[in-house]
Write a protein that holds these residues in place. Structure first.
Motif, PDB file in Angstrom:
ATOM      1  N   TYR A  53      23.232 -13.763  39.541  1.00  0.00           N
ATOM      2  CA  TYR A  53      24.485 -13.552  38.813  1.00  0.00           C
ATOM      3  C   TYR A  53      25.557 -14.430  39.432  1.00  0.00           C
ATOM      4  N   GLU A  54      26.145 -15.289  38.618  1.00  0.00           N
ATOM      5  CA  GLU A  54      27.207 -16.172  39.081  1.00  0.00           C
ATOM      6  C   GLU A  54      28.516 -15.409  39.159  1.00  0.00           C
ATOM      7  N   GLU A 104      30.285 -23.088  42.976  1.00  0.00           N
ATOM      8  CA  GLU A 104      29.509 -22.032  42.323  1.00  0.00           C
ATOM      9  C   GLU A 104      28.979 -21.043  43.357  1.00  0.00           C
ATOM     10  N   GLY A 113      26.738 -15.072  32.831  1.00  0.00           N
ATOM     11  CA  GLY A 113      26.519 -15.551  34.185  1.00  0.00           C
ATOM     12  C   GLY A 113      25.191 -15.173  34.797  1.00  0.00           C
ATOM     13  N   GLU A 130      26.835 -17.333  43.887  1.00  0.00           N
ATOM     14  CA  GLU A 130      25.854 -16.523  43.175  1.00  0.00           C
ATOM     15  C   GLU A 130      25.245 -15.493  44.111  1.00  0.00           C
TER      16      GLU A 130
END
Length: 227
Positions: free
Chosen positions: A225-226, A20, A199, A22
């Motif tokens: 925000y991913e 992940e 996201g 971000e």
């Protein structure tokens, strides 16, 4: 005050998601009746990545605006979270946090190292998270003290999009000579956080100062925000 600021208004959870990535923006904005202390702000821009299912690393750009001064770049932070127990694996989830702050050349500020023990426990519909903090200045102009602090959050897992929480932050002073309560920096407030479609994630809240040396109030805002 240590440049890495042991009271950064963010509570860290001992949870990591592999792969992940971000980007995020963090704002702390102080509110005081004294014009000399009012409208101080700290802006941070981050990029973080879950490298494995136990290790997260992130880089921050740290900008500040002190009352009566211009908005300036302070330096760069490199932070790392390492998960000791995966969520739900033990009675109490645990992790470690290590941060290194490198100030911009010309500010005559020392480097700083920050360590946090991250603890988290779910109980019914609540999640309780504690950060126990130690911060030490390094290099030229460094003070010899080790500063202790803490951060706490109790969150109600109501809905994914809206989770109300109570947060506490405290700076206890040098570990060898803890400050009396009236000289400690102590804050408490209500925060809303959640994850939105597309996201985005957010945290927004207002913290009240509990001692004479603490800002009367502080607005906290975080958006992520991913990728």
């Amino acid at each position: 005050m240590l440049p890495a600021d042991a009271l950064a208004r963010k509570v860290y959870s001992p949870a990591v998601e592999k792969g992940e990535a971000e980007i995020g923006y963090l704002l702390d904005y102080s509110v005081n009746t004294d014009p000399a202390r009012n409208a101080g702000a700290r802006h941070q821009f981050e990029y973080e990545l879950g490298v494995t299912d136990r290790w997260l690393t992130a880089v921050y750009g740290d900008f500040r605006k002190n009352p009566g001064q211009k908005f300036t770049w302070q330096g760069v932070k490199w932070e790392n979270v390492y998960v000791l127990t995966k969520p739900g694996e033990q009675w109490l989830d645990a992790g470690l946090y290590l941060e290194y702050f490198r100030p911009r050349a010309g500010l005559n500020l020392p480097d700083a190292l920050e360590f946090k023990l991250l603890l988290e426990k779910e109980s019914g519909g609540l999640t309780h998270t504690a950060n126990l903090i130690l911060t030490k200045e390094l290099g030229r102009n460094a003070l010899p003290h080790v500063i202790a602090g803490y951060a706490w959050r109790s969150k109600w897992r109501w809905r994914r999009e809206i989770e109300p929480a109570i947060e506490l932050y405290g700076g206890l002073g040098d570990v060898s000579q803890t400050l009396v309560p009236s000289r400690q920096s102590q804050q408490a407030g209500i925060v809303l956080l959640g994850k939105l479609h597309g996201g985005f994630s957010y945290e927004i809240g207002y913290l009240f100062g509990l001692t004479p040396v603490t800002d009367k109030g502080m607005l906290k805002f975080i958006i992520g925000y991913e990728l």
